[in-house]
Design a protein around this motif. Structure first.
Motif, PDB file in Angstrom:
ATOM      1  N   ARG A  58       6.963   8.018  -5.918  1.00 18.48           N
ATOM      2  CA  ARG A  58       7.145   8.200  -4.466  1.00 18.48           C
ATOM      3  C   ARG A  58       6.680   6.957  -3.707  1.00 18.48           C
ATOM      4  O   ARG A  58       7.299   6.521  -2.739  1.00 18.48           O
ATOM      5  N   THR A  63     -11.937  18.711  -1.535  1.00 15.69           N
ATOM      6  CA  THR A  63     -11.173  19.901  -1.152  1.00 15.69           C
ATOM      7  C   THR A  63     -10.237  20.329  -2.290  1.00 15.69           C
ATOM      8  O   THR A  63     -10.186  21.520  -2.644  1.00 15.69           O
ATOM      9  N   GLY A 115      -4.195  26.048   0.177  1.00 16.99           N
ATOM     10  CA  GLY A 115      -4.865  24.750   0.249  1.00 16.99           C
ATOM     11  C   GLY A 115      -4.916  24.252   1.677  1.00 16.99           C
ATOM     12  O   GLY A 115      -5.937  23.777   2.158  1.00 16.99           O
ATOM     13  N   ALA A 116      -3.798  24.370   2.389  1.00 15.67           N
ATOM     14  CA  ALA A 116      -3.744  23.961   3.798  1.00 15.67           C
ATOM     15  C   ALA A 116      -4.475  24.997   4.642  1.00 15.67           C
ATOM     16  O   ALA A 116      -4.853  26.061   4.149  1.00 15.67           O
ATOM     17  N   ASN A 117      -4.647  24.684   5.919  1.00 15.59           N
ATOM     18  CA  ASN A 117      -5.186  25.675   6.844  1.00 15.59           C
ATOM     19  C   ASN A 117      -4.026  26.473   7.408  1.00 15.59           C
ATOM     20  O   ASN A 117      -3.088  25.901   7.964  1.00 15.59           O
ATOM     21  N   ASN A 133      -3.948  14.313   0.451  1.00 13.95           N
ATOM     22  CA  ASN A 133      -5.305  14.336  -0.104  1.00 13.95           C
ATOM     23  C   ASN A 133      -5.575  15.654  -0.841  1.00 13.95           C
ATOM     24  O   ASN A 133      -6.012  15.649  -1.991  1.00 13.95           O
ATOM     25  N   GLY A 163      -3.378  18.282  -1.750  1.00 11.81           N
ATOM     26  CA  GLY A 163      -2.411  18.663  -2.779  1.00 11.81           C
ATOM     27  C   GLY A 163      -2.479  17.779  -4.012  1.00 11.81           C
ATOM     28  O   GLY A 163      -2.440  18.280  -5.144  1.00 11.81           O
ATOM     29  N   GLN A 212       2.752  22.271  -2.907  1.00 15.22           N
ATOM     30  CA  GLN A 212       3.482  21.706  -1.764  1.00 15.22           C
ATOM     31  C   GLN A 212       2.566  20.738  -1.018  1.00 15.22           C
ATOM     32  O   GLN A 212       1.478  21.121  -0.590  1.00 15.22           O
ATOM     33  N   GLY A 213       2.987  19.482  -0.880  1.00 13.70           N
ATOM     34  CA  GLY A 213       2.171  18.475  -0.188  1.00 13.70           C
ATOM     35  C   GLY A 213       1.413  17.635  -1.191  1.00 13.70           C
ATOM     36  O   GLY A 213       0.542  18.147  -1.902  1.00 13.70           O
ATOM     37  N   LEU A 214       1.767  16.364  -1.278  1.00 13.46           N
ATOM     38  CA  LEU A 214       1.074  15.473  -2.224  1.00 13.46           C
ATOM     39  C   LEU A 214       0.105  14.572  -1.457  1.00 13.46           C
ATOM     40  O   LEU A 214      -0.011  13.386  -1.746  1.00 13.46           O
ATOM     41  N   ALA A 263       0.167  21.600   2.609  1.00  6.89           N
ATOM     42  CA  ALA A 263       0.707  20.625   3.563  1.00  6.89           C
ATOM     43  C   ALA A 263       0.461  21.049   5.001  1.00  6.89           C
ATOM     44  O   ALA A 263      -0.309  20.407   5.733  1.00  6.89           O
ATOM     45  N   LEU A 264       1.099  22.132   5.409  1.00  7.91           N
ATOM     46  CA  LEU A 264       1.146  22.489   6.830  1.00  7.91           C
ATOM     47  C   LEU A 264       0.848  23.960   7.045  1.00  7.91           C
ATOM     48  O   LEU A 264       0.849  24.731   6.094  1.00  7.91           O
ATOM     49  N   TYR A 310       7.776  16.378   2.214  1.00  7.94           N
ATOM     50  CA  TYR A 310       8.650  16.725   3.334  1.00  7.94           C
ATOM     51  C   TYR A 310      10.091  16.251   3.126  1.00  7.94           C
ATOM     52  O   TYR A 310      11.037  16.863   3.612  1.00  7.94           O
ATOM     53  N   ALA A 352       6.378  19.450  -4.050  1.00  6.66           N
ATOM     54  CA  ALA A 352       7.224  19.351  -2.851  1.00  6.66           C
ATOM     55  C   ALA A 352       6.595  18.426  -1.831  1.00  6.66           C
ATOM     56  O   ALA A 352       5.377  18.442  -1.632  1.00  6.66           O
ATOM     57  N   TYR A 361      -7.946  16.222  11.610  1.00  6.41           N
ATOM     58  CA  TYR A 361      -6.661  15.565  11.901  1.00  6.41           C
ATOM     59  C   TYR A 361      -6.874  14.302  12.712  1.00  6.41           C
ATOM     60  O   TYR A 361      -7.537  14.336  13.753  1.00  6.41           O
ATOM     61  N   ASN A 363     -10.366  26.276   0.780  1.00  4.38           N
ATOM     62  CA  ASN A 363     -10.381  24.843   1.085  1.00  4.38           C
ATOM     63  C   ASN A 363     -11.718  24.396   1.678  1.00  4.38           C
ATOM     64  O   ASN A 363     -11.776  23.398   2.405  1.00  4.38           O
TER      65      ASN A 363
HETATM   66  P1  NAD Z   1      -2.473  14.764   4.208  1.00  3.77           P
HETATM   67  O1  NAD Z   1      -1.864  14.248   5.460  1.00  3.77           O
HETATM   68  O2  NAD Z   1      -3.240  13.862   3.314  1.00  3.77           O
HETATM   69  O3  NAD Z   1      -1.341  15.452   3.282  1.00  3.77           O
HETATM   70  C1  NAD Z   1      -0.354  16.318   3.735  1.00  3.77           C
HETATM   71  C2  NAD Z   1       0.881  16.058   2.889  1.00  3.77           C
HETATM   72  O4  NAD Z   1       1.866  17.053   3.185  1.00  3.77           O
HETATM   73  C3  NAD Z   1       1.508  14.691   3.189  1.00  3.77           C
HETATM   74  O5  NAD Z   1       1.746  13.994   1.982  1.00  3.77           O
HETATM   75  C4  NAD Z   1       2.817  15.064   3.885  1.00  3.77           C
HETATM   76  O6  NAD Z   1       3.859  14.133   3.671  1.00  3.77           O
HETATM   77  C5  NAD Z   1       3.127  16.414   3.260  1.00  3.77           C
HETATM   78  N1  NAD Z   1       4.069  17.210   4.052  1.00  3.77           N
HETATM   79  C6  NAD Z   1       4.284  17.183   5.384  1.00  3.77           C
HETATM   80  N2  NAD Z   1       5.254  18.032   5.718  1.00  3.77           N
HETATM   81  C7  NAD Z   1       5.667  18.613   4.570  1.00  3.77           C
HETATM   82  C8  NAD Z   1       6.669  19.574   4.266  1.00  3.77           C
HETATM   83  N3  NAD Z   1       7.419  20.131   5.212  1.00  3.77           N
HETATM   84  N4  NAD Z   1       6.840  19.937   2.969  1.00  3.77           N
HETATM   85  C9  NAD Z   1       6.085  19.393   1.994  1.00  3.77           C
HETATM   86  N5  NAD Z   1       5.127  18.465   2.226  1.00  3.77           N
HETATM   87  C10 NAD Z   1       4.926  18.091   3.506  1.00  3.77           C
HETATM   88  O7  NAD Z   1      -3.370  15.999   4.670  1.00  3.77           O
HETATM   89  P2  NAD Z   1      -4.488  16.744   3.833  1.00  3.77           P
HETATM   90  O8  NAD Z   1      -5.810  16.191   4.202  1.00  3.77           O
HETATM   91  O9  NAD Z   1      -4.072  16.831   2.413  1.00  3.77           O
HETATM   92  O10 NAD Z   1      -4.426  18.192   4.509  1.00  3.77           O
HETATM   93  C11 NAD Z   1      -3.422  19.129   4.181  1.00  3.77           C
HETATM   94  C12 NAD Z   1      -3.823  20.505   4.728  1.00  3.77           C
HETATM   95  O11 NAD Z   1      -5.083  20.883   4.196  1.00  3.77           O
HETATM   96  C13 NAD Z   1      -3.984  20.593   6.244  1.00  3.77           C
HETATM   97  O12 NAD Z   1      -3.611  21.889   6.638  1.00  3.77           O
HETATM   98  C14 NAD Z   1      -5.478  20.421   6.453  1.00  3.77           C
HETATM   99  O13 NAD Z   1      -5.932  21.003   7.662  1.00  3.77           O
HETATM  100  C15 NAD Z   1      -5.983  21.176   5.260  1.00  3.77           C
HETATM  101  N6  NAD Z   1      -7.359  20.823   4.876  1.00  3.77           N
HETATM  102  C16 NAD Z   1      -7.679  19.552   4.524  1.00  3.77           C
HETATM  103  C17 NAD Z   1      -8.978  19.255   4.117  1.00  3.77           C
HETATM  104  C18 NAD Z   1      -9.347  17.871   3.638  1.00  3.77           C
HETATM  105  O14 NAD Z   1     -10.478  17.714   3.151  1.00  3.77           O
HETATM  106  N7  NAD Z   1      -8.476  16.876   3.714  1.00  3.77           N
HETATM  107  C19 NAD Z   1      -9.976  20.245   4.121  1.00  3.77           C
HETATM  108  C20 NAD Z   1      -9.629  21.543   4.490  1.00  3.77           C
HETATM  109  C21 NAD Z   1      -8.306  21.819   4.869  1.00  3.77           C
END
Ligand code: NAD
Length: 473
Positions: free
Chosen positions: A276, A196, A330-332, A235, A237, A231-233, A309-310, A257, A255, A151, A357
């Motif tokens: 978007r 991921t 997908g998320a943690n 990296n 999603g 859910q979450g578009l 996403a979250l 936010y 989906a 993060y 993930n």
């Molecule tokens: P990111 O910030 O690229 O994407 C997250 C997406 O979720 C954003 O587009 C955001 O607008 C959307 N979002 C936020 N709130 C939302 C809601 N309420 N409903 C729907 N969508 C919503 O982050 P990321 O890197 O894709 O990471 C997402 C999750 O995956 C996190 O939990 C992260 O810890 C986990 N993760 C990421 C990686 C990685 O390589 N990037 C690896 C392991 C775990």
């Protein structure tokens, strides 16, 4: 938990560990060692800000386990960073690495700042000073502890870290391996960005190839034609959705936010992404309909749901309404323990985050190997392979008196590029990990879910390492 008792993330990880440890045969002392955080470095250091003020920064680096070295885990920049959280995330890294056979111990770092409140120059000073503090205490290095992005950090911060490390350790030939997630120009590896999402696809695809698992879920074998919701578009999603789409699955809802859209005919992921970007919202996509609320997408009927996403988006309250047969985390931490219980009762398959993930850390491992070997993947064999393929193809054409098409020729001739090898290594890793977890689950019907089975696999691997290392008197 009593009202005054504070929630502990590390305590929650310990609880999951204890639940799974019951299904192993390790000596209680070994289990206690696996669970323990080996080293916690809490530091404070001053940084002069752009306005001349001196700010004292609080930061951490935790090495949860050295059963394999180096330790590995991201560095997060967030105002909420605290010791308990960094310890929990470091512990999860130990188990994650063990599951995907990445030979690292778990580590994690955190700097307690909101990066949006600092200028780029201030962030650079904080990152470089943090790295210098790690160097002073031997908490960073290609053989001791190798951070990565998390993060609030990305390629830019990793480039600052490697540069600081290399200048403090002049002549260290493997310095580039002190951190992963670097830009390709600074020793990074191609294929990390999509890793991921791709790992999630490979993991779920493997589960969908298991006839007995699919039969229990009332689904057909294979990914093709499956109805998928993401859910979450971001990296994770975006790439996961793309890989499912390319494999013939139907992305019926997406989906974000600000809202969610659906189409039973399937959504074109790139077209939704572009819409978007252009309009600032996922809503009113011409090829789909809007849901009333973005959370409705989680409860819409589908075969596979990927919350990417979250954390805590599916909990005891909404889990009973979730209709998906497979949930790929997908998320943690998108599911709470209460949601887990609901899905065990409903017979929904939850494919756990801890391994699903793990694509990012797996490709980080490939980056570290590249740094230690000082050679780009594919450099040695690409031309050789192409020449051999050319020769074999020529012989076949001569013997059969037939010519293959130009398209087929290009495909057969192609020698591996770095990105091909990284993707192939990731595919192998995810398939093997899925099978190991499923085998552990099938071998003991008392294990309630795939998450516990994943913990059992992790505990057994780390336990074996300790047992093989021997316990020093
Ligand atoms: P990111 O910030 O690229 O994407 C997250 C997406 O979720 C954003 O587009 C955001 O607008 C959307 N979002 C936020 N709130 C939302 C809601 N309420 N409903 C729907 N969508 C919503 O982050 P990321 O890197 O894709 O990471 C997402 C999750 O995956 C996190 O939990 C992260 O810890 C986990 N993760 C990421 C990686 C990685 O390589 N990037 C690896 C392991 C775990």
């Amino acid at each position: 938990m009593s009202a005054n008792e504070e929630y502990s993330f590390f305590g929650a990880v310990e609880k999951s560990f204890d639940r799974a440890a019951k299904f192993t045969n390790w000596d209680p002392g070994i289990l206690e060692q696996i669970k323990a955080c080996n080293a916690v470095y809490r530091m404070k250091f001053p940084v002069r800000m752009d306005d001349g003020r001196i700010e004292v920064i609080e930061a951490y680096r935790v090495q949860h386990s050295q059963h394999k070295t180096p330790c590995k885990g991201g560095i997060r920049f967030a105002a909420e960073v605290n010791q308990d959280e960094v310890m929990a995330l470091a512990a999860l890294m130990t188990y994650k690495c063990a599951i995907v056979n990445v030979p690292f111990g778990g580590g994690k770092g955190g700097i307690k700042i909101n990066p949006r409140k600092y200028s780029v120059y201030e962030l650079e000073k904080v990152t470089r000073r943090y790295t210098a503090e790690l160097v002073k205490k031997n908490f960073i290095g290609p053989g001791t502890d190798v951070p990565a992005p998390d993060y609030g950090t990305g390629e830019r911060e990793m480039a600052w870290i490697v540069d600081t490390y290399a200048s403090l350790r002049p002549g260290e030939i493997d310095a580039a391996g002190c951190v992963t997630g670097k830009p390709v120009t600074q020793g990074g590896v191609r294929g990390r960005r999509e890793a991921t999402g791709m790992g999630i696809f490979f993991g779920i695809r493997e589960v969908c190839q298991m006839p007995d698992v699919m039969e229990k879920l009332g689904l057909t074998v294979g990914v093709e034609g499956k109805r998928v919701i993401v859910q979450g578009l971001g990296n994770v999603g975006y790439h996961a959705a793309k890989f499912f789409h390319n494999a013939g699955a139907k992305i019926i809802a997406l989906a974000e936010y600000e809202g969610a859209v659906y189409s039973e005919d399937g959504l074109d992921v790139d077209a939704v992404f572009e819409h978007r970007k252009k309009t600032g919202s996922i809503l009113n996509f011409p090829g789909g309909s809007n849901f009333a609320k973005n959370t409705d997408a989680l409860e819409y009927d589908c075969d596979i749901l990927i919350p990417a996403a979250l954390e805590n988006v599916i909990n005891g309250e909404n889990a009973p309404r979730v209709k998906a047969r497979i949930i790929g985390e997908g998320a943690n931490g998108p599911l709470t323990p209460e949601a887990d219980e609901v899905f065990v009762t409903k017979g929904t398959l939850v494919v756990p985050d801890m391994y699903l993930n793990a694509g990012g850390v797996t490709v980080s491992y490939f980056e570290w190997l590249k740094n230690l070997s000082h050679v780009r993947y594919g450099r040695m064999e690409k031309r050789f392979t192409e020449n051999m393929n050319q020769h074999i193809l020529g012989q076949i054409e001569e013997l059969t008196n037939r010519q293959v098409s130009t398209r087929e020729r290009q495909f057969i001739m192609h020698g591996p590029e770095e990105v091909d090898l990284v993707h192939s290594g990731l595919e192998e890793t995810m398939i093997t990990a899925t099978r190991e977890i499923m085998d552990a689950w099938k071998s003991n019907p008392q294990i309630p879910d795939m998450r516990t089975a994943a913990y059992v696999v992790a505990i057994n691997k780390v336990g074996t390492s300790y047992a093989e290392l021997g316990i020093f008197p």
